[in-house]
Design a protein around this motif. Structure first.
Motif, PDB file in Angstrom:
ATOM      1  N   GLN A  16      89.666  -7.916  68.782  1.00  0.00           N
ATOM      2  CA  GLN A  16      89.799  -8.643  70.039  1.00  0.00           C
ATOM      3  C   GLN A  16      91.264  -8.765  70.425  1.00  0.00           C
ATOM      4  N   SER A  17      91.550  -8.596  71.711  1.00  0.00           N
ATOM      5  CA  SER A  17      92.911  -8.791  72.220  1.00  0.00           C
ATOM      6  C   SER A  17      92.820  -9.567  73.526  1.00  0.00           C
ATOM      7  N   PHE A  18      93.953 -10.112  73.952  1.00  0.00           N
ATOM      8  CA  PHE A  18      93.996 -10.963  75.130  1.00  0.00           C
ATOM      9  C   PHE A  18      95.060 -10.478  76.096  1.00  0.00           C
ATOM     10  N   THR A  26      87.216  -6.989  73.661  1.00  0.00           N
ATOM     11  CA  THR A  26      86.922  -6.584  72.292  1.00  0.00           C
ATOM     12  C   THR A  26      86.626  -5.095  72.304  1.00  0.00           C
ATOM     13  N   GLU A  27      87.276  -4.368  71.405  1.00  0.00           N
ATOM     14  CA  GLU A  27      87.055  -2.941  71.289  1.00  0.00           C
ATOM     15  C   GLU A  27      86.553  -2.629  69.889  1.00  0.00           C
ATOM     16  N   MET A  28      85.593  -1.726  69.825  1.00  0.00           N
ATOM     17  CA  MET A  28      85.089  -1.287  68.521  1.00  0.00           C
ATOM     18  C   MET A  28      84.614   0.144  68.628  1.00  0.00           C
ATOM     19  N   ILE A  29      84.604   0.814  67.493  1.00  0.00           N
ATOM     20  CA  ILE A  29      84.168   2.200  67.411  1.00  0.00           C
ATOM     21  C   ILE A  29      82.693   2.209  67.021  1.00  0.00           C
ATOM     22  N   ALA A  30      81.932   3.035  67.711  1.00  0.00           N
ATOM     23  CA  ALA A  30      80.505   3.136  67.449  1.00  0.00           C
ATOM     24  C   ALA A  30      80.115   4.611  67.395  1.00  0.00           C
ATOM     25  N   ILE A  42      80.836  10.000  68.508  1.00  0.00           N
ATOM     26  CA  ILE A  42      81.622   8.780  68.307  1.00  0.00           C
ATOM     27  C   ILE A  42      82.140   8.314  69.659  1.00  0.00           C
ATOM     28  N   CYS A  43      82.075   6.999  69.897  1.00  0.00           N
ATOM     29  CA  CYS A  43      82.546   6.450  71.157  1.00  0.00           C
ATOM     30  C   CYS A  43      83.272   5.130  70.910  1.00  0.00           C
ATOM     31  N   LYS A  44      83.985   4.684  71.921  1.00  0.00           N
ATOM     32  CA  LYS A  44      84.654   3.387  71.858  1.00  0.00           C
ATOM     33  C   LYS A  44      83.951   2.455  72.824  1.00  0.00           C
ATOM     34  N   LEU A  45      83.607   1.264  72.358  1.00  0.00           N
ATOM     35  CA  LEU A  45      82.989   0.256  73.207  1.00  0.00           C
ATOM     36  C   LEU A  45      84.053  -0.754  73.609  1.00  0.00           C
ATOM     37  N   SER A  46      84.137  -1.061  74.901  1.00  0.00           N
ATOM     38  CA  SER A  46      85.039  -2.086  75.406  1.00  0.00           C
ATOM     39  C   SER A  46      84.198  -3.182  76.035  1.00  0.00           C
ATOM     40  N   ILE A  47      84.323  -4.388  75.505  1.00  0.00           N
ATOM     41  CA  ILE A  47      83.536  -5.520  75.966  1.00  0.00           C
ATOM     42  C   ILE A  47      84.500  -6.578  76.488  1.00  0.00           C
ATOM     43  N   TRP A  48      84.268  -7.047  77.712  1.00  0.00           N
ATOM     44  CA  TRP A  48      85.204  -7.938  78.390  1.00  0.00           C
ATOM     45  C   TRP A  48      84.646  -9.345  78.540  1.00  0.00           C
ATOM     46  N   GLY A  49      85.533 -10.318  78.685  1.00  0.00           N
ATOM     47  CA  GLY A  49      85.182 -11.681  79.061  1.00  0.00           C
ATOM     48  C   GLY A  49      84.436 -12.459  78.005  1.00  0.00           C
ATOM     49  N   ASN A  50      83.487 -13.291  78.462  1.00  0.00           N
ATOM     50  CA  ASN A  50      82.741 -14.159  77.547  1.00  0.00           C
ATOM     51  C   ASN A  50      81.888 -13.374  76.562  1.00  0.00           C
ATOM     52  N   LEU A  51      81.393 -12.227  76.983  1.00  0.00           N
ATOM     53  CA  LEU A  51      80.607 -11.387  76.080  1.00  0.00           C
ATOM     54  C   LEU A  51      81.452 -10.918  74.902  1.00  0.00           C
ATOM     55  N   SER A  52      82.738 -10.812  75.127  1.00  0.00           N
ATOM     56  CA  SER A  52      83.672 -10.411  74.077  1.00  0.00           C
ATOM     57  C   SER A  52      83.664 -11.405  72.912  1.00  0.00           C
ATOM     58  N   TYR A  53      83.614 -12.685  73.222  1.00  0.00           N
ATOM     59  CA  TYR A  53      83.577 -13.711  72.176  1.00  0.00           C
ATOM     60  C   TYR A  53      82.287 -13.627  71.369  1.00  0.00           C
ATOM     61  N   MET A  56      82.406 -10.740  68.856  1.00  0.00           N
ATOM     62  CA  MET A  56      83.221 -11.068  67.679  1.00  0.00           C
ATOM     63  C   MET A  56      82.474 -11.980  66.712  1.00  0.00           C
ATOM     64  N   GLN A  57      81.643 -12.853  67.240  1.00  0.00           N
ATOM     65  CA  GLN A  57      80.950 -13.833  66.410  1.00  0.00           C
ATOM     66  C   GLN A  57      79.711 -13.252  65.721  1.00  0.00           C
ATOM     67  N   TYR A  58      78.965 -12.382  66.401  1.00  0.00           N
ATOM     68  CA  TYR A  58      77.653 -12.000  65.898  1.00  0.00           C
ATOM     69  C   TYR A  58      77.534 -10.573  65.349  1.00  0.00           C
ATOM     70  N   TYR A  59      78.386  -9.649  65.763  1.00  0.00           N
ATOM     71  CA  TYR A  59      78.185  -8.251  65.392  1.00  0.00           C
ATOM     72  C   TYR A  59      79.243  -7.768  64.421  1.00  0.00           C
ATOM     73  N   GLN A  60      78.848  -6.876  63.529  1.00  0.00           N
ATOM     74  CA  GLN A  60      79.743  -6.359  62.500  1.00  0.00           C
ATOM     75  C   GLN A  60      79.403  -4.899  62.209  1.00  0.00           C
ATOM     76  N   ILE A  61      80.124  -4.309  61.279  1.00  0.00           N
ATOM     77  CA  ILE A  61      79.925  -2.911  60.918  1.00  0.00           C
ATOM     78  C   ILE A  61      78.493  -2.692  60.420  1.00  0.00           C
ATOM     79  N   ASN A  62      77.915  -1.552  60.772  1.00  0.00           N
ATOM     80  CA  ASN A  62      76.561  -1.098  60.414  1.00  0.00           C
ATOM     81  C   ASN A  62      75.448  -1.771  61.203  1.00  0.00           C
TER      82      ASN A  62
END
Length: 103
Positions: A16-18, A26-30, A42-53, A56-62
């Protein structure tokens, strides 16, 4: 740019960056869910705003996710994966498909 939906597997830790005005991204590789292996899954996911938080809280690798958003293509910034074209999805909606649990 086209609005699409995909099922992906998270293979990189969400970062996550601000911006100056407290907008978060929030950016992550998928990895696209497919049976054959190639360098274009392989792609990069970019998630903005409140969904970004939430990401970060609920999703992780795999974790497997269903994402909806706009897809774009540009020069790659994936040095570790040795590919020349980067596929990026600006995510507007995200749904859990199969989450890892600590239980």
């Amino acid at each position: 740019m086209n609005y699409t939906s995909f099922m992906v597997k998270v293979i990189g830790k969400p970062e996550q960056s601000f911006f100056d005005n407290d907008i978060s991204v929030t950016e992550m590789i998928a990895k696209f869910y497919q049976f054959r292996d190639n360098s274009y899954n392989i792609c990069k996911l970019s998630i903005w705003g409140n969904l970004s938080y939430d990401v970060m809280q609920y999703y992780q690798i795999n974790d497997y996710l269903i994402v909806e958003g706009y897809i774009s293509r540009r020069d790659a910034s994936f040095e570790a994966y040795n590919i020349t074209t980067e596929i990026e999805i600006s995510v507007f909606k995200i749904y859990p498909f199969a989450l890892n649990s600590a239980i």
